[in-house]
Design an enzyme around this catalytic site. Structure first.
Site, short mmCIF file in Angstrom:
data_model
loop_
_atom_site.label_atom_id
_atom_site.label_comp_id
_atom_site.label_asym_id
_atom_site.label_seq_id
_atom_site.Cartn_x
_atom_site.Cartn_y
_atom_site.Cartn_z
N ARG A 109 0.84 -1.19 0.00
CA ARG A 109 0.00 0.00 0.00
C ARG A 109 0.88 1.23 0.00
O ARG A 109 1.93 1.25 0.62
CB ARG A 109 -0.86 0.04 1.27
CG ARG A 109 -2.16 -0.73 1.16
CD ARG A 109 -3.03 -0.53 2.38
NE ARG A 109 -2.38 -0.92 3.60
CZ ARG A 109 -1.91 -0.09 4.51
NH1 ARG A 109 -2.03 1.21 4.36
NH2 ARG A 109 -1.32 -0.55 5.59
N TYR A 166 -1.34 -3.70 -6.50
CA TYR A 166 -1.00 -4.50 -5.32
C TYR A 166 -1.98 -4.32 -4.16
O TYR A 166 -2.34 -3.19 -3.80
CB TYR A 166 0.40 -4.12 -4.82
CG TYR A 166 1.07 -5.24 -4.03
CD1 TYR A 166 1.83 -6.21 -4.67
CD2 TYR A 166 0.90 -5.35 -2.65
CE1 TYR A 166 2.42 -7.24 -3.96
CE2 TYR A 166 1.49 -6.39 -1.94
CZ TYR A 166 2.26 -7.33 -2.60
OH TYR A 166 2.84 -8.36 -1.89
N LYS A 195 -9.39 -2.42 2.29
CA LYS A 195 -9.16 -1.22 3.11
C LYS A 195 -9.97 -0.03 2.58
O LYS A 195 -10.46 0.78 3.36
CB LYS A 195 -7.68 -0.87 3.12
CG LYS A 195 -6.75 -2.01 3.46
CD LYS A 195 -6.84 -2.41 4.92
CE LYS A 195 -5.73 -3.41 5.24
NZ LYS A 195 -5.78 -3.88 6.63
N HIS A 223 -10.58 -1.94 12.12
CA HIS A 223 -9.42 -2.74 11.69
C HIS A 223 -9.15 -3.79 12.78
O HIS A 223 -8.21 -3.65 13.56
CB HIS A 223 -8.25 -1.78 11.52
CG HIS A 223 -7.05 -2.37 10.85
ND1 HIS A 223 -5.79 -1.86 11.01
CD2 HIS A 223 -6.91 -3.43 10.02
CE1 HIS A 223 -4.93 -2.56 10.30
NE2 HIS A 223 -5.58 -3.52 9.70
N SER A 254 -0.53 -3.00 11.80
CA SER A 254 0.08 -4.01 10.94
C SER A 254 1.30 -4.61 11.64
O SER A 254 1.98 -3.94 12.41
CB SER A 254 0.53 -3.39 9.62
OG SER A 254 -0.55 -2.77 9.00
N CYS A 275 1.61 -6.86 13.98
CA CYS A 275 1.54 -7.18 15.41
C CYS A 275 0.90 -8.55 15.63
O CYS A 275 0.60 -8.92 16.76
CB CYS A 275 0.77 -6.12 16.17
SG CYS A 275 1.64 -4.56 16.31
N ASP A 315 -8.81 -9.36 10.02
CA ASP A 315 -8.40 -8.00 9.66
C ASP A 315 -9.46 -6.92 9.87
O ASP A 315 -9.13 -5.81 10.25
CB ASP A 315 -7.93 -7.98 8.20
CG ASP A 315 -7.10 -6.75 7.86
OD1 ASP A 315 -6.27 -6.34 8.69
OD2 ASP A 315 -7.27 -6.20 6.76
N ARG A 327 2.77 -11.80 0.10
CA ARG A 327 1.44 -12.11 0.65
C ARG A 327 0.91 -13.44 0.17
O ARG A 327 1.26 -13.91 -0.91
CB ARG A 327 0.45 -11.02 0.22
CG ARG A 327 0.76 -9.63 0.75
CD ARG A 327 0.21 -9.45 2.13
NE ARG A 327 0.64 -8.21 2.76
CZ ARG A 327 0.01 -7.66 3.81
NH1 ARG A 327 -1.07 -8.24 4.31
NH2 ARG A 327 0.46 -6.56 4.35
#
Ligand code: SAT
Ligand code: MN
Length: 596
Positions: free
Chosen positions: A69, A209, A218, A238, A260, A262, A285, A377
């Site tokens: 992103r 991407y 998102k 989120h 992100s 974690c 997510d 990913r």
């Protein structure tokens, strides 16, 4: 197809602008999916993995300039700049559309425009929302088919109803006879990931991407949905969603907001180390939480797949994810083995002597280069997860008992603390974040990047208004119906930089206390920052941890917290007069409790 006139008009208007060679309406079928994948393999855009190792799996390699992103090219174009707030990039919507129309003009020449009707949430659920993505990327089509419910059934449910228009182009028209590259995209300064919140519209240009291109995720389910949620009185967050079952068979549902990297995916499908407990995933997510008739908050996972970071995923960190991604999975930017399998850093075993790296080059272990990209990913169907909860697609959603928040904090923030009440919990959410470790701007190392509810890059409006919306949720129900809010920190370190908490499956020990607290059990002491477990309230049976480490994990250092207060006050300045009065009160009250 459809008789939805608004949809038909929009598709033809966008086609007039983008000038694709063809328009194709996706039906979402298995046959169609295979056709697209085979075509991409034939054109050299994808590699089919060895079906004996990874059946139904494909590998894609993106352009090295298009690997994640791009937050600095992501825009919230609300009519007023003030509504986007200090944490979003803003451009006047008329100016932005003018700019982007010039880019979109003829941008799909030589390509097909795919029409993807998709549902975020189970098809037909009252909590679900429908979008339609137009894209010139067949890679986006096959990924959207995993990440959202897509195709004909969605059009049937849409009827003449409302949808969120999502326009996407990779921004790489093909001239007659021009040879295509394997990952066409536009240069960085031409990339735009744009949101028009008042119009509930998304325009994305130049990147193929992840969250830049799979617009249901998102862009829609967080940035646009957060605006819808504000206006309609619910929460688009989120957050992971999990189901936890105690040894007696009692079940509860927990959501968790973490920035992100974690471990949201790992936590959502964790295997507990305490006997008799079970954790099952509902989402990894995004959670949409709405009030049920009983006044409780119910969560649905709007997605249908996991778009997870491959590096670091192993049988140790997440065995359930490893099983999930064993078949029917799209891999992007991982390394390829000579026998047609995948490899990445942190997969749990050594690399073979030869690989093809994520850029398509030969790679050997002594090269000193990474074989897979750090943001490589997997795109995999949630239904394949061995511990997906049976009710994960329940259109009603699941009633939430606890909300976890957290980040990476090597010191100051203890293993777990519970808020005094809802408003205090929102305060905790407003100050959460991670310490900056490997920042390019070295001055920032050691500073905390505060990321309220992990929504900083994903909130479609002013963050101050967002926090006020969280506070207002309390007024919509009785406070005893609301989930309890807990701040967790798995990442504490000792003086020698060694992790204090084992993490992974042992995080279930902390979830057990959360479970007990939401049942009116679990011993706690009141501290200036919230309720904390007594030393014996965390189940450490079978865990090799010293008493002093446990004390360190479950105590606070007032001096460090007084410094924290100063840093929060500094951070709060960015909200200006949009800082909710309640949060101002909370920080003053915290400071006072620390001095008492
Ligand atoms: O690329 S995504 O936005 O979908 C994933 C992420 O960056 O968290
Ligand atoms: Mn995420």
């Amino acid at each position: 197809m459809t008789t939805n006139q608004k949809l038909l008009n929009w598709v033809s208007e966008m086609a007039d602008m983008c000038e694709p060679d063809k328009i194709y309406w996706c039906n979402g079928s298995e046959e169609e999916n295979h056709r697209f994948l085979n075509e991409m393999v034939e054109k050299g855009l994808a590699i089919e993995l060895n079906p004996e190792k990874k059946p139904g799996c494909y590998l894609f390699r993106s352009d090295p300039s298009d690997v994640a992103r791009v937050e600095n090219r992501t825009f919230v174009a609300s009519k007023n700049e003030e509504d986007a707030g200090p944490t979003n990039n803003w451009i006047d919507p008329i100016e932005l559309k003018d700019k982007m129309k010039k880019l979109y003009k003829g941008c799909m020449k030589g390509r097909t425009m795919y029409v993807i009707p998709f549902s975020m949430g189970p098809i037909g659920s009252p909590a679900s929302k429908i979008g339609v993505e137009l894209t010139d990327s067949p890679y986006v089509v096959v990924n959207m088919r995993i990440m959202a419910r897509m195709g004909k059934e969605v059009l049937d449910v849409l009827g003449d109803g409302e949808f969120v228009p999502c326009l996407h182009s990779i921004g790489a028209p093909l001239a007659d006879g021009e040879k295509d590259s394997t990952w066409p995209c536009a240069p960085i300064e031409e990339k735009y990931i744009s949101h028009f919140p008042e119009e509930r519209t998304i325009w994305s240009y130049g990147s193929g991407y992840g969250g830049n291109a799979l617009l249901g995720k998102k862009c829609f389910a967080l940035r646009i949905a957060s605006v819808q949620a504000r206006d309609e009185g619910w929460l688009a967050e989120h957050m992971l969603i999990l189901r936890i079952t105690d040894p007696k068979g009692n079940k509860k549902y927990i959501t968790g907001a973490f920035p992100s990297a974690c471990g949201k995916t790992n936590l959502s499908m964790l295997i507990p180390t305490i006997p008799g407990w079970k954790i099952e995933a509902i989402g990894d997510d995004i959670a949409w939480m709405k009030f049920g008739e009983d006044g409780r908050l119910y969560a649905i996972n709007p997605e249908a797949g996991f778009f997870g970071v491959a590096p670091g995923t192993s049988l140790k960190s997440n065995p359930n994810a490893m099983t999930t991604i064993g078949k029917n999975t799209i891999y992007t930017n991982v390394a390829l083995t000579d026998d047609g399998d995948v490899w990445w850093e942190g997969i749990g075993y050594d690399a073979p002597n030869h690989l093809v790296d994520w850029q398509g080059n030969d790679w050997t272990p002594n090269d000193g280069r990474l074989a897979s990209h750090p943001n490589a990913r997997f795109t995999t169907p949630a239904a394949q997860c061995p511990v997906i909860a049976p009710e994960w697609e329940d259109p009603k959603g699941v009633p939430i008992s606890a909300i976890l928040i957290g980040g990476r904090r090597p010191h100051t923030v203890p293993l777990i603390h519970e808020s005094f009440d809802w408003a205090h919990g929102v305060f905790m959410g407003s100050i959460m974040g991670s310490e900056i470790t490997a920042a390019s701007i070295s001055n920032d190392i050691g500073k905390v990047r505060r990321d309220p509810f992990a929504m900083l890059p994903f909130c479609g409006y002013h963050m101050g208004d967002y926090l006020q919306h969280w506070l207002d949720i309390e007024k919509k129900t009785n406070s005893d119906k609301l989930p309890k809010i807990f701040y967790v920190n798995w990442f504490l370190k000792d003086e020698n930089n060694k992790w204090l908490w084992p993490g992974y499956g042992d995080n279930s020990r902390v979830l057990k206390w959360v479970f007990e607290r939401t049942s009116g059990e679990g011993d706690a002491v009141k501290t200036p920052i919230g309720y904390m477990p007594t030393l014996d309230a965390i189940d450490t049976d079978g865990l090799n941890i010293s008493e002093s480490d446990l004390k360190h994990l479950l105590s606070i250092d007032k001096d460090k917290w007084l410094k924290e207060v100063e840093s929060i006050k500094e951070d709060y300045k960015k909200y200006g007069d949009k800082l909710p009065k309640e949060l101002e009160k909370q920080i003053i009250a915290l400071e006072k409790r620390l001095h008492d």
